[in-house]
Design a protein around this motif. Sequence first.
Motif, PDB file in Angstrom:
ATOM      1  N   PRO A 241       0.828  -1.229   0.000  1.00 14.86           N
ATOM      2  CA  PRO A 241       0.000   0.000   0.000  1.00 14.86           C
ATOM      3  C   PRO A 241       0.858   1.273   0.000  1.00 14.86           C
ATOM      4  CG  PRO A 241      -0.169  -1.132   2.102  1.00 14.86           C
ATOM      5  CD  PRO A 241       0.821  -1.877   1.301  1.00 14.86           C
ATOM      6  N   LEU A 242       2.151   1.142   0.113  1.00 12.30           N
ATOM      7  CA  LEU A 242       3.030   2.320   0.180  1.00 12.30           C
ATOM      8  C   LEU A 242       3.826   2.483  -1.111  1.00 12.30           C
ATOM      9  CD1 LEU A 242       4.501   1.557   3.728  1.00 12.30           C
ATOM     10  CD2 LEU A 242       2.549   2.983   3.193  1.00 12.30           C
ATOM     11  N   HIS A 243       3.289   1.974  -2.204  1.00 15.11           N
ATOM     12  CA  HIS A 243       4.106   1.870  -3.412  1.00 15.11           C
ATOM     13  C   HIS A 243       3.851   2.990  -4.412  1.00 15.11           C
ATOM     14  CE1 HIS A 243       0.216   0.347  -4.584  1.00 15.11           C
ATOM     15  NE2 HIS A 243       0.541   0.697  -5.799  1.00 15.11           N
ATOM     16  N   HIS A 244       2.999   3.966  -4.078  1.00 15.81           N
ATOM     17  CA  HIS A 244       2.499   4.854  -5.125  1.00 15.81           C
ATOM     18  C   HIS A 244       3.547   5.676  -5.856  1.00 15.81           C
ATOM     19  CE1 HIS A 244      -1.660   3.891  -4.704  1.00 15.81           C
ATOM     20  NE2 HIS A 244      -1.455   3.813  -3.399  1.00 15.81           N
ATOM     21  N   TRP A 245       4.697   5.857  -5.243  1.00 15.87           N
ATOM     22  CA  TRP A 245       5.722   6.648  -5.923  1.00 15.87           C
ATOM     23  C   TRP A 245       6.395   5.858  -7.029  1.00 15.87           C
ATOM     24  CZ3 TRP A 245      10.434   4.371  -5.785  1.00 15.87           C
ATOM     25  CH2 TRP A 245      10.655   3.433  -4.775  1.00 15.87           C
ATOM     26  N   LEU A 246       6.373   4.536  -6.914  1.00 16.15           N
ATOM     27  CA  LEU A 246       7.263   3.723  -7.743  1.00 16.15           C
ATOM     28  C   LEU A 246       6.919   3.694  -9.236  1.00 16.15           C
ATOM     29  CD1 LEU A 246       8.947   0.465  -6.697  1.00 16.15           C
ATOM     30  CD2 LEU A 246       7.814   0.547  -8.874  1.00 16.15           C
ATOM     31  N   PRO A 247       5.660   3.426  -9.617  1.00 16.85           N
ATOM     32  CA  PRO A 247       5.405   3.272 -11.060  1.00 16.85           C
ATOM     33  C   PRO A 247       5.811   4.490 -11.883  1.00 16.85           C
ATOM     34  CG  PRO A 247       3.532   2.514  -9.794  1.00 16.85           C
ATOM     35  CD  PRO A 247       4.445   3.176  -8.828  1.00 16.85           C
ATOM     36  N   ASN A 248       5.437   5.684 -11.431  1.00 16.69           N
ATOM     37  CA  ASN A 248       5.805   6.860 -12.205  1.00 16.69           C
ATOM     38  C   ASN A 248       7.304   7.076 -12.224  1.00 16.69           C
ATOM     39  OD1 ASN A 248       3.359   7.625 -13.144  1.00 16.69           O
ATOM     40  ND2 ASN A 248       2.896   8.973 -11.434  1.00 16.69           N
ATOM     41  N   ALA A 249       7.939   6.868 -11.080  1.00 18.82           N
ATOM     42  CA  ALA A 249       9.383   7.094 -11.029  1.00 18.82           C
ATOM     43  C   ALA A 249      10.096   6.175 -12.012  1.00 18.82           C
ATOM     44  CB  ALA A 249       9.901   6.873  -9.618  1.00 18.82           C
ATOM     45  N   TYR A 250       9.730   4.896 -12.048  1.00 25.51           N
ATOM     46  CA  TYR A 250      10.405   3.973 -12.955  1.00 25.51           C
ATOM     47  C   TYR A 250      10.045   4.272 -14.409  1.00 25.51           C
ATOM     48  CZ  TYR A 250      11.921   0.808  -9.210  1.00 25.51           C
ATOM     49  OH  TYR A 250      12.513   0.258  -8.113  1.00 25.51           O
TER      50      TYR A 250
END
Lengths: 509, 185, 149, 487, 147
Positions: A241-250
């Motif tokens: 549930p704490l992953h929201h930064w990851l997809p856009n960053a990658y």
Amino acid sequence: MAAEETHHVAKTFMDHLPVLQVVIPLFAAPIIVFIGKRSLAWPIAFAASAAAFVISCILLIQVLDGGFISYHVGGWAPPLGIEYRIDAANALVLALISGIGTVVLPYAYESVKAEIPKKNHTLFYACFMLCFTGLLGMVATGDAFNVFVFLEISSLSTYVLVAQGANHNKRALTAAYDYLIMGTIGATFFIIGLAMLYMATGTLNMADLADRIADEGTNRTIRAAFAFIVVGMGLKVAIYPLHHWLPNAYTFAPSAVSVFLAATATKAAIYVLLRFMFSVFNPSFVFEEWTLYIVFIPFSLLAMFAASFVAVFQTNIKRMLAYSSIAQIGYMLLGIAMLNATGLSATLVHLVNHGVTKAALFMGVGAMMLYSGSAFFNNLNGLGRKMPLTGAAMVASGLSLIGVPGTAGFISKWVLVQAAFENGWWIIAIAIMLSSLLAVIYVWRMFEVLYLTAPDPQSTAKEAPLAMLVPMWVLAIACIWFGFDTELTLGSARVAADGLLAGSAGMAH
Amino acid sequence: MIETFIEIGLFAMLVFTAFAIVKTDRLFAVVMLSGVFSLLSALLFVALDAVDVAFTEAAVGAGISTVLMLGTIALTSRTEKKSSISSPLPFIVVLITGAALVYGTIDMPNFGDPMAPAQQHLAPEFLQGSLEDVEIANVVTTILASYRGYDTLGETAVVFTAGIGVLLLLSGLGRRRKDEDEEDA
Amino acid sequence: MEQLIDWAFIVGHVNYWLFIVLMMTGLYVVVARGNLVKKIVGLNIFQVSVFMLYISIGKITGGTAPIFPVDLTGHIEPDPSIVYSNPLPHVLILTAIVVGIATTSLGLALIVRIREAYDTIEEEDILKIEREMTAEDNKEYGAAMGGRA
Amino acid sequence: METSTALFLTMLIPTVAMAGNMAFKDRENLRDGFTFICALLTFACVLCILCAVGNGTMEEIALFEVVSGLTIAFHVEPLGLMFAIIGSGLWILTHLYGIGYMRGNNEDHHARFFACFSIAIAAVMGIAFASNMFTLFVFYEILTLSTYPLVAHKGTKDAIIGARIYLGILIGTSIALLLTGVIWTFVAAGTLDFVQGGILEGKIAPSLVPILLALYAFGIGKAALMPFHRWLPAAMVAPTPVSALLHAVAVVKAGVFSILKVGIYIFGIDFLAQTGASEWLMWLAAYSIIAASVVAMTKDNLKARLAYSTVSQLSYITLGMALATSMGALGGGMHIAMHAMGKITLFMCAGSIYVAYHKTEISQMQGLGRIMPITFIAFLVGALSIIGLPPLGGSWPKFLLMVGAADAGHQIIIAVLMLSSLLNVAYLLPIVGRGFYRPVTDSKLPKGVAEAPLLCWLPPAITAFGCLILFLYAGAIQDFLAPIVGL
Amino acid sequence: MHHHHLILRVVTKMLVGAIMLFAFYVQFHGDFSPGGGFQAGVIMAVAFIIYGIVFGLDKAEQVFPPWLVHKLVALGVLLYAGVGVVSMLLGYNYLDYDAFSPHHPSHGQHWGILLVELGVGITVTGVMVAIYYAFAGRPPPMKDEDW
């Protein structure tokens, strides 16, 4: 120190390896900026990372017998001074990070040329070196606060590196900003946890912390500290549930940065999480009292299914791979939650295997983006046939992501399921397998686009330059190699897992 | 006793400033209040015997970061737009975090307790070491530069990272803006 | 007989709770507010409040700043009667403040770039623009896949 | 030549053939000739092993250890050797036929096609000689992956969808179920070696045995046990030589071969009989036999009909294992050979018809038998063998299976087998009937005899003859296989 | 920006010197009183920033050219890390200042602390000024008067 002065024995080069590992790249960054010459930036960065890789390999060999190396920075013995403590668990992660760094740099040489304006190259490589340093530093250290400092070096440079994708798509900026906010909240949670630990024990050295927690037992302050450290690091790890930064960053980062981050950043954070959960806090305390079973298992299962499911519906390969990473992190957490040696070695071995696999895949996509301009599936039609070597490398690593036998991914999956059976968790074992079927779907979609669709007639695509192909193939071959020869990966993971499970006893002086 | 009253007064002002920041939508005022917050916290640090920290916080929080924020709002926008959607989620997150923190405080040693583990375990050795091994009067400097000198190296690297990060984002290396424009053209 | 209200406990802990109130105010600004600059301000408040918590760990009642008295030539003159507060948290927080300003400056630089690219620094407007971009991507790339960009 | 060398060569030579195909991409004759020689050499190697080992077993040769306890290792035992002989022998014929089909049909990407084909054969050899479940699983997956490009060969929308179903079911079942079962076995028994009499006895609670068996039976999706049979008809989009390979030689036989291996060497026939764990599987196989036959009757597309026929026939072999008697297992083993020979004949005939006149539907084949007599006669022989009429090979395994069923005391199964034969007659013979006895309706067809190209009709003629030969040597095969059930 | 008050400019010129002096005091007196490299660096940077605000960015960049700022940014870290490397070359652990005076460790410590604090000061000065230049050099979306 006066007493020590009389019988001071001069230290040799070999004694300094633990700290040199981190200091060499740390030194490289300002040198690159100080010289300020574009033509020298890359060679310096590459030399530094190659040196770090060699050192990490030597260290790994030294600690494979289950022992550890302690290095007292500044000559002050811990817990007063800062200690570098290398055992099998962090030597393995150090080798992964420095290895990937060394492999990524030749790749970056071409990809940075294509994606980043010339005037920024020097600073880019300096920033890359800092990120590299930060990750190595947070893994090598045996001091809890030092983790925070190096974590921030890596985080700050990561935000900047991600933002460099803005030349291509402005969303890289907001991705970097979101990452900055989330990352800083995570880091602040982490130091809140440290504050509580310090309050309860009066020390910051991990081994000393472990001793004092083991001696004095736990109280509510320590429990809250544990929660804050787990959530804080969890933000960095991108636990479901704490992953929201990851997809856009990658997705929006420059290719070389995506490769490096996907393979190392979350892995270093997972290592820190492991170190705290098992070495600093006692495993029995962590799991029995805290019933993390109830927290970790649902969230990791959720990650495995939900993130994989989302990955299936992506139209952008980089974003698809990003969601796949979140799902794979679920596997690693599940391995932790098994709380047996096999599960923990599954986590560690998957950490390495997935790092190698994901790096190879992102490299392939990056190479194709040179010609396609974007990572959308529709723009990559038939590129596997136009770029046969790149395509083949992606097939090899894609199979490893699925976990087909004969690849590295298979080994991780095997060990993880074995751990589930050892605990008698049949349902979890089947769930792992079912979720890996979702990987089949999204990976296969990629294969179909690359091979079974007609290429754009106007496409000028040709085989990727050699400087990109070689790193890609090194990793793709590693994906296969680690599927057959597991002596290095699984062997070290087993030693590391035993060390971690020994808990505070494993940290004893 | 007088110390306690000063502290309580400072706290009241801090809380007031923080709430004012939440409420205000003019960014200029927000930035100024943020500077005030830093200054007040610096005062509190002095009351808590942390003079070095107070010095730094005053220089950084009230000085540099205020200047930077002013620079930023000059380059961006001066008012905050009121959000049209209000979600209960942030409030829940904050509530849970706060509850966890309060839970953690229950077993904390009393404030100022000389018998707390933090005072008993390493602190005396640091004081002793600074006195005998390093012979430097400011113990903070001793620890900062020697005992935990490596942390400070890391800290310098963080500053360095921020520096080159800002350069990467906003300008370039070495040249002045005009030269770059010429090169780009 | 235990007291109904343990005053010593409350007096000894009330300042922790006040720090928590400050921290949570900062955190609330970060997560709830849409203005990018204000988020950074919130982050600062959050972090400074954590710093206060740290510093309060080091405080000893009746203690003084951990600087030994020196004579005119710069030699330390130890005075055993003085109680010094714990210097270690101070050192940690010096480092943390520096990290904080580094984060702030990077965040602000990013905001400047975002304003130049999006012409706004409100999260809501940015999300709207990005949703439109996504919709366009979907139109161009997503239809065949039945997925989202 | 050392037997172990020969064993490795059986896998190495097809790999070399693959490399050769890639290297001589644009030189058709050299490429196809090279592959043909490789096929002959592979067959020769298998024969070498046969001469050296006979129906004994050979010591295990470990290649290397992946994880402690998990080795890639090979050995020779009768069942595997028989499978290897079938696989390598039919490769020669399928290759010849493939050359004729691909050239006659003007297909693209010949090199890729034959390269994948060669890898599939290498994987079959690996499966045949695997000495533990882990090795078998590895090669099983290689086989799936290497046949995927073959199914998707045409690159059309239909082909891609068919290939998706093919891969989805095979990879899906193998990862979700089979791998789970394998790891469970590994954790329970501590080993995965194929041992006479099984490795699980006493290692696992009897109540869990049916579940583990289910993981294997459904996990080995290549055995096409209902309800996981959908991939077989879906894979019909592939060029016919592939269908022949998929449905007669490599893929489906690898599936049922694995089932037999698991039943005999992992569980052990006696252990299964004691626990009665396989009874449900027996009934499911029986259902599969009948249901697939019924579905086959409704299909007008020749290849689809043959595909469902395969589903039905494969369940014979699963049934043989599930009966948990020696005779049943023996019958199942023998059926691998007999069905391979019969079914490959039928497929190659179907391909010949397609190459010559582009007919795919049975209703279009009116009177075609008079134009292509050799093809249709071969088809008739193959069909009779599948039905199980003497003097053709297919009659023996049915007989053995019935004996096995009687041993196990399941008379109903005997009835099922007889009913199935009747259904076989009902869906196979009308095709031949149409070909010979109906007048030609399509005016485009030539008058008089006009066969498909030589390389298209010769291979099925040879295999049809093979069906006849096998009838005579069935006793030899039975003796050859006897050791696997300890007879 | 260029028509500021005369008084402001004169006062600034005087102040800048005083601020720099104070920075040096904080830098080198950190052993005995609060302060050290970081605080000194910030103060030193403030001197340049004030100069830049009052006299304009161009003027400031002439006095303290960006290339020099950038070199200083790197130089400070190099100095700090270099102290560690030297101690290593002398056969001691990384950043073990005893190496500089093996027979009188506390002198070595003094030297080491002085050098590393100087490194911190240089980098912080450089970074703060560089950040100021970077922000000030960015064109604003609209002029001050338009708000």
